[in-house]
Design a protein around this motif. Structure first.
Motif, mmCIF file in Angstrom:
data_model
loop_
_atom_site.group_PDB
_atom_site.id
_atom_site.type_symbol
_atom_site.label_atom_id
_atom_site.label_comp_id
_atom_site.label_asym_id
_atom_site.label_seq_id
_atom_site.Cartn_x
_atom_site.Cartn_y
_atom_site.Cartn_z
ATOM 1 N N LEU A 14 0.836 -1.191 0.000
ATOM 2 C CA LEU A 14 0.000 0.000 0.000
ATOM 3 C C LEU A 14 0.875 1.246 0.000
ATOM 4 N N VAL A 15 0.622 2.172 -0.947
ATOM 5 C CA VAL A 15 1.417 3.395 -1.013
ATOM 6 C C VAL A 15 0.580 4.655 -0.824
ATOM 7 N N GLU A 16 -0.746 4.548 -0.983
ATOM 8 C CA GLU A 16 -1.569 5.746 -0.804
ATOM 9 C C GLU A 16 -3.020 5.364 -0.576
ATOM 10 N N THR A 17 -3.688 6.159 0.259
ATOM 11 C CA THR A 17 -5.140 6.057 0.417
ATOM 12 C C THR A 17 -5.706 7.467 0.390
ATOM 13 N N GLN A 18 -6.942 7.561 -0.052
ATOM 14 C CA GLN A 18 -7.616 8.851 -0.106
ATOM 15 C C GLN A 18 -9.118 8.595 -0.088
ATOM 16 N N VAL A 19 -9.862 9.470 0.553
ATOM 17 C CA VAL A 19 -11.323 9.384 0.549
ATOM 18 C C VAL A 19 -11.848 10.534 -0.298
ATOM 19 N N ARG A 25 -17.189 9.120 0.688
ATOM 20 C CA ARG A 25 -17.732 7.769 0.578
ATOM 21 C C ARG A 25 -16.941 6.842 -0.342
ATOM 22 N N LEU A 26 -16.089 7.381 -1.185
ATOM 23 C CA LEU A 26 -15.285 6.557 -2.090
ATOM 24 C C LEU A 26 -13.883 6.436 -1.524
ATOM 25 N N VAL A 27 -13.285 5.265 -1.634
ATOM 26 C CA VAL A 27 -11.941 5.060 -1.109
ATOM 27 C C VAL A 27 -11.016 4.709 -2.256
#
Length: 181
Positions: free
Chosen positions: A162-167, A171-173
């Motif tokens: 995993l290198v990045e997460t964003q919302v 409601r969308l990931v």
């Protein structure tokens, strides 16, 4: 050498499409629209399989910014059934083994490559070790029996980093992973 990123929009239960959901599984929003436009404006070559090429080409005649952006960006279409010249502007046909052809393009290019959809192509490229990154936009819907195109059924086990997460739109990931090739 160029890097290859696969972008997939999927349901929470891992389907790339489904009956009766509409665009974005019915969860469009202003942040998602801005994300799509921002990433379409980046320097890139878009890699498409035949089905996705035909679907996007048929809806690209609009005057909205996404349609004009898709038409303007260089596109590589992987197909052994289509014939040149391709009707959609800035499209070039790649024939033969997709993994071999895209390895060659990556070696010769300094512009990043990015798939959009094209699930069958993405699966084959992942199995062949050609993809460096996978980016999933996960929509808050369980497609269940209406789900079509399971994203990774029948693939061998893969470990990702995993290198990045964003919302987006609350409601969308967005999940971005680096492959371990």
């Amino acid at each position: 050498m160029a890097e290859l990123l696969a972008d997939l929009f999927i349901s929470l239960d891992g389907f790339a499409g489904g009956e009766g959901f509409g665009p974005y599984f019915g969860y469009g929003g202003p942040e998602l629209d801005a994300w799509v436009e921002e990433h379409l404006a980046e320097p890139q070559q878009v890699v498409l399989g035949r089905k996705t090429y035909e679907a996007l080409a048929s809806i690209s005649a609009g005057l909205d910014s996404v349609s004009t952006g898709l038409t303007a960006v260089p596109k590589l279409v992987v197909s052994n059934t289509l014939e040149e010249p391709l009707a959609w502007a800035n499209s070039r046909l790649l024939r033969g083994d997709a993994a071999e052809e895209l390895r060659r393009v990556k070696d010769e290019s300094d512009r990043p490559l990015r798939t959009m959809g094209s699930l069958s192509l993405v699966k084959s490229l992942l199995q062949a070790g050609v993809l460096e990154r996978l980016r999933f936009m996960v929509f808050p819907v369980i497609a269940g029996p209406r789900g079509r195109e399971p994203a990774f059924a029948e693939l061998a086990a893969q470990h990702l980093e995993l290198v990045e997460t964003q919302v987006l739109d609350g409601r969308l990931v967005l999940l971005e992973y680096r492959t371990r090739t």
